[in-house]
Design a protein around this motif. Structure first.
Motif, PDB file in Angstrom:
ATOM      1  N   VAL A 123       0.972  -1.467   0.123  1.00 56.70           N
ATOM      2  CA  VAL A 123       0.220  -0.062  -0.523  1.00 56.70           C
ATOM      3  C   VAL A 123       0.834   1.287  -0.374  1.00 56.70           C
ATOM      4  CG1 VAL A 123      -1.806   1.199   1.421  1.00 56.70           C
ATOM      5  CG2 VAL A 123      -1.810  -1.253   1.569  1.00 56.70           C
ATOM      6  N   LYS A 124       2.159   1.102   0.965  1.00 61.60           N
ATOM      7  CA  LYS A 124       2.633   2.263   1.121  1.00 61.60           C
ATOM      8  C   LYS A 124       4.157   2.070   0.831  1.00 61.60           C
ATOM      9  CE  LYS A 124       1.730   6.074   3.050  1.00 61.60           C
ATOM     10  NZ  LYS A 124       1.152   7.057   4.125  1.00 61.60           N
ATOM     11  N   PRO A 125       4.618   2.053   0.131  1.00 56.17           N
ATOM     12  CA  PRO A 125       5.709   1.761  -0.683  1.00 56.17           C
ATOM     13  C   PRO A 125       7.182   2.314   0.258  1.00 56.17           C
ATOM     14  CG  PRO A 125       4.483   2.107  -2.722  1.00 56.17           C
ATOM     15  CD  PRO A 125       4.273   2.311  -1.271  1.00 56.17           C
ATOM     16  N   ARG A 126       7.050   3.155   0.419  1.00 63.72           N
ATOM     17  CA  ARG A 126       8.059   4.238   1.167  1.00 63.72           C
ATOM     18  C   ARG A 126       7.513   3.690   2.957  1.00 63.72           C
ATOM     19  NH1 ARG A 126      11.280   6.965  -1.430  1.00 63.72           N
ATOM     20  NH2 ARG A 126      11.722   8.974   0.694  1.00 63.72           N
ATOM     21  N   GLY A 127       6.593   3.073   3.017  1.00 65.80           N
ATOM     22  CA  GLY A 127       6.438   3.177   4.689  1.00 65.80           C
ATOM     23  C   GLY A 127       5.309   4.012   4.878  1.00 65.80           C
ATOM     24  N   LEU A 128       5.377   3.877   6.436  1.00 63.97           N
ATOM     25  CA  LEU A 128       3.370   4.522   6.569  1.00 63.97           C
ATOM     26  C   LEU A 128       3.913   5.845   6.831  1.00 63.97           C
ATOM     27  CD1 LEU A 128       2.451   2.608   9.620  1.00 63.97           C
ATOM     28  CD2 LEU A 128       1.269   2.363   7.617  1.00 63.97           C
ATOM     29  N   PHE A 129       4.857   6.366   7.744  1.00 62.89           N
ATOM     30  CA  PHE A 129       5.009   8.137   7.415  1.00 62.89           C
ATOM     31  C   PHE A 129       6.453   8.427   6.832  1.00 62.89           C
ATOM     32  CE2 PHE A 129       3.211   5.921  11.494  1.00 62.89           C
ATOM     33  CZ  PHE A 129       1.575   7.191  11.718  1.00 62.89           C
ATOM     34  N   ALA A 130       7.067   8.142   6.223  1.00 64.79           N
ATOM     35  CA  ALA A 130       7.905   8.208   5.441  1.00 64.79           C
ATOM     36  C   ALA A 130       7.672   9.359   3.385  1.00 64.79           C
ATOM     37  CB  ALA A 130       8.855   7.537   4.396  1.00 64.79           C
TER      38      ALA A 130
END
Lengths: 286, 390
Positions: free
Chosen positions: A279-286
């Protein structure tokens, strides 16, 4: 599972998650600012635990041992950064990975030479060596509550430093564009030394504070390393806020996963990581 | 490098004694023992204890095997299964050792035994407890002087039932060794009529036990049986005590839960009952002589692993005496090894048709930081070896 035990499991998950945050924060800090993947992270956690065990045995006081062990950890970070990493910044990432991998071997072997291969433990220190009655047959160590408090407090301090101080502004700017920060007249070399030392100290401190809750054994850092990487990747590499929520998520998932779906217990954190990355390839908070 | 040096030193010393030996026969070359044990990493202490025990036994019997000098070739297995076949081949084909002694780790054993099968090298396993080594894999040239997971766990099943426990939760790491251990316990406990309420498998090598302890508390069993070893054993027993479970739900375990861990366990270990093929407090002449001899030679107290090394040495002494030091006739040598009977520090010990020790298993309880022997949980216990027909 009735409500009382559900509540206890929530507490277990929260406690594990908070401790994971403390262990992973050094890793994400170093990566976020310096772009270095510190594979020796777990070994430094182990060194922290061994240091506090050794000093507690010598001094007879856990708190005094921590007080002395922290500067030792800072010094270790300082030496590693100045002697080894400093010469590699201009080179490819692979050199740094190779170096920190080598450090795992060196630190593990140093541990064996200095402290031997036996398993040790650190007694739970006063005044937290008591327990609370949770259900009619289950108690909870007060020290675990204390560790939760320390982790929360440190999370607050790190958040405050990064959000509300001049150093924090430089750190955030450095994470976005290192060259520009250097161009503005900031001494990046000193900043890197500082960040790396603090990162190592945070990791070693996690090992120290966790020591009474675990067993001090060779290789104890190796298994924690993988979990830390999962936490950091889920939260977004380099994000302290991400590491916090990533750690809580993994803490809860490990706790409930192991009880509700035992057949998948060893996979559950990787499944979550895969789902987050989809869903978010760069991680939740990046 | 360190091992190379040791080997070189051993051969120099070997040759020196050989030359000085009066009128030694021209073909009287030393017996070569290849030690494939971990001398680095997590299992270093085990590798060293086994080596110490082995050397002590041979030294005490005059430093010779069947009238021949002994040369030790030490090779660090690193407890690394992927290097096992290559390391074993080096000892067998490169160093041309007469016996291979190793390993500690069951994963390494699998790799070693493949080479043992192809080469026919006589292999004595001084630790690794995987069942297959003396059952499914079944080789005439392979012996074991230690235990199997099943052998140390099975007797506890009966003990637990006799203590009045009817509903038990079992917990271990999710790996072959742990599962073989639980299987031994559960087989005996269920045969008596007990019920296994839940079998909990923790991902290996996690030592985060809080959620499982909460689960155990909610299941309210009569007792808990567990297998963890090393740091995991210490963590589990301490967490179990800290959760206040020890008073209401007795903790039973395989001997490896507490072996070598008593000091680290502290008060948390007091009262924990385990079964194992040895206890340092065994009240026999052989054990007392062994303990004081070991203490004198190495300045520390021996553990189970040292006994296993010691018995490996005694086995070699006895077998090579029986064949007058002739290692050429392999069939006779294997026969001599299989016929070995020892008055070991652990008690009487002989070998089954599958070359596994027939031995006592003791019930031990930690009292004042020592494993006190409560009784013999199983007398001269033989392991199941239906898959092995030699």
């Amino acid at each position: 599972m009735d409500l009382a035990f559900f509540g206890v499991q929530l507490l277990n998950g929260l406690q594990y998650g908070l401790l994971l945050f403390l262990i992973a924060s050094g890793l994400t800090l170093i990566f976020g600012i310096m772009g270095i993947i510190n594979l020796a992270h777990g070994a430094m956690y182990m060194i922290g635990a061994y240091l506090v065990w050794d000093l507690t045995l010598r001094l007879g006081n856990f708190w005094l041992a921590i007080l002395i062990a922290i500067p030792v950890a800072v010094a270790l970070g300082l030496i590693i950064e100045r002697l080894f990493l400093d010469t590699l910044y201009k080179r490819d990432h692979l050199y740094q990975v190779l170096l920190t991998f080598g450090l795992i071997l060196v630190l593990n072997e140093a541990q064996r030479i200095i402290w031997g291969g036996d398993v040790h433990s650190v007694p739970v220190p006063a005044p937290f060596d008591a327990s609370l009655q949770l259900t009619d047959n289950l108690q909870y160590s007060v020290y675990r509550l204390f560790v939760m408090g320390v982790c929360l407090a440190l999370a607050g301090v790190i958040y405050w430093v990064i959000r509300h101080t001049r150093l924090g502004i430089i750190i955030r700017a450095g994470a976005v564009n290192r060259d520009m920060v250097e161009g503005l007249g900031i001494n990046v070399r000193t900043l890197f030394t500082l960040i790396f030392s603090v990162g190592v100290a945070l990791t070693a401190f996690a090992g120290m504070i966790a020591a009474p809750l675990t067993s001090i054994a060779p290789g104890m850092g190796d298994s924690i390393l993988i979990t830390c990487f999962v936490v950091v990747v889920i939260g977004g590499i380099g994000s302290i806020k991400g590491a916090f929520w990533g750690a809580i998520l993994i803490g809860m998932a490990t706790t409930f996963g192991s009880v509700l779906i035992p057949s998948l217990a060893s996979m559950v954190i990787y499944l979550i990581m895969a789902a987050v990355l989809l869903v978010k390839p760069r991680g939740l908070f990046a | 490098m360190k091992n190379l040096k040791k080997t070189a030193l051993a051969s120099v010393l070997g040759t020196a004694t050989l030359v000085s030996a009066f009128g030694a026969m021209a073909d009287d070359h030393p017996v070569k023992l290849g030690l494939m044990l971990p001398y680095s990493g997590t299992y270093t202490a085990l590798g060293e204890a086994i080596t110490n025990g082995l050397r002590l036994a041979i030294e005490q019997q005059g430093g010779q095997l069947g009238g021949r000098d002994v040369e030790y070739v030490e090779l660090d297995s690193e407890a690394n299964p992927s290097k096992a076949p290559q390391n074993m081949s080096r000892l067998v084909k490169g160093d041309k050792v007469d016996f291979v002694i190793g390993p500690v780790h069951s994963g390494v054993a699998m790799g070693m035994l493949r080479v043992a099968k192809q080469s026919g090298a006589i292999t004595i396993i001084p630790n690794a407890g995987l069942e297959a080594a003396t059952n499914q894999l079944c080789m005439p040239n392979v012996f074991r002087t230690s235990f199997s997971m099943w052998q140390d766990a099975y007797p506890m099943g009966k003990v637990a039932y006799e203590q009045g426990h009817r509903r038990i939760v079992t917990i271990t790491w999710d790996y072959a060794g742990g599962k073989e251990d639980l299987a031994g316990f559960e087989e005996a406990f269920e045969a008596e009529g007990g019920e296994i309420v839940e079998q909990i498998l923790v991902p290996f090598p996690s030592t985060e036990f809080q959620s499982y302890l909460t689960q155990i508390a909610s299941l309210e069993p009569d007792a808990v049986y567990t297998f963890f070893a090393g740091g995991g054993g210490v963590s589990f027993v301490r967490d179990y005590a800290a959760a206040g479970l020890k008073e209401s739900i007795p903790l039973l375990g395989s001997g490896f839960l507490t072996e070598g861990n008593v000091a680290a366990l502290g008060d948390a270990g007091e009262g924990v009952m385990t079964t194992l093929h040895y206890a340092e407090t065994l009240d026999s002449e052989e054990n007392q002589a062994f303990v004081s001899g070991y203490q004198e030679a190495y300045g520390e107290a021996p553990d189970t692993y040292a006994v296993q090394g010691y018995d490996t040495g005694m086995m070699l002494v006895q077998a090579l005496d029986a064949v007058d030091g002739n290692t050429e006739d392999q069939e006779a040598l294997i026969e001599a090894l299989a016929g070995v009977e020892l008055e070991s520090p652990r008690g009487p010990m002989s070998f089954s048709d599958s070359h596994h020790p027939i031995q006592n298993v003791y019930l031990r309880e930690i009292r004042d930081g020592r494993h006190e022997v409560v009784g013999v949980a199983a007398e001269q216990l033989e392991v199941p070896d239906d898959a092995c027909r030699m």
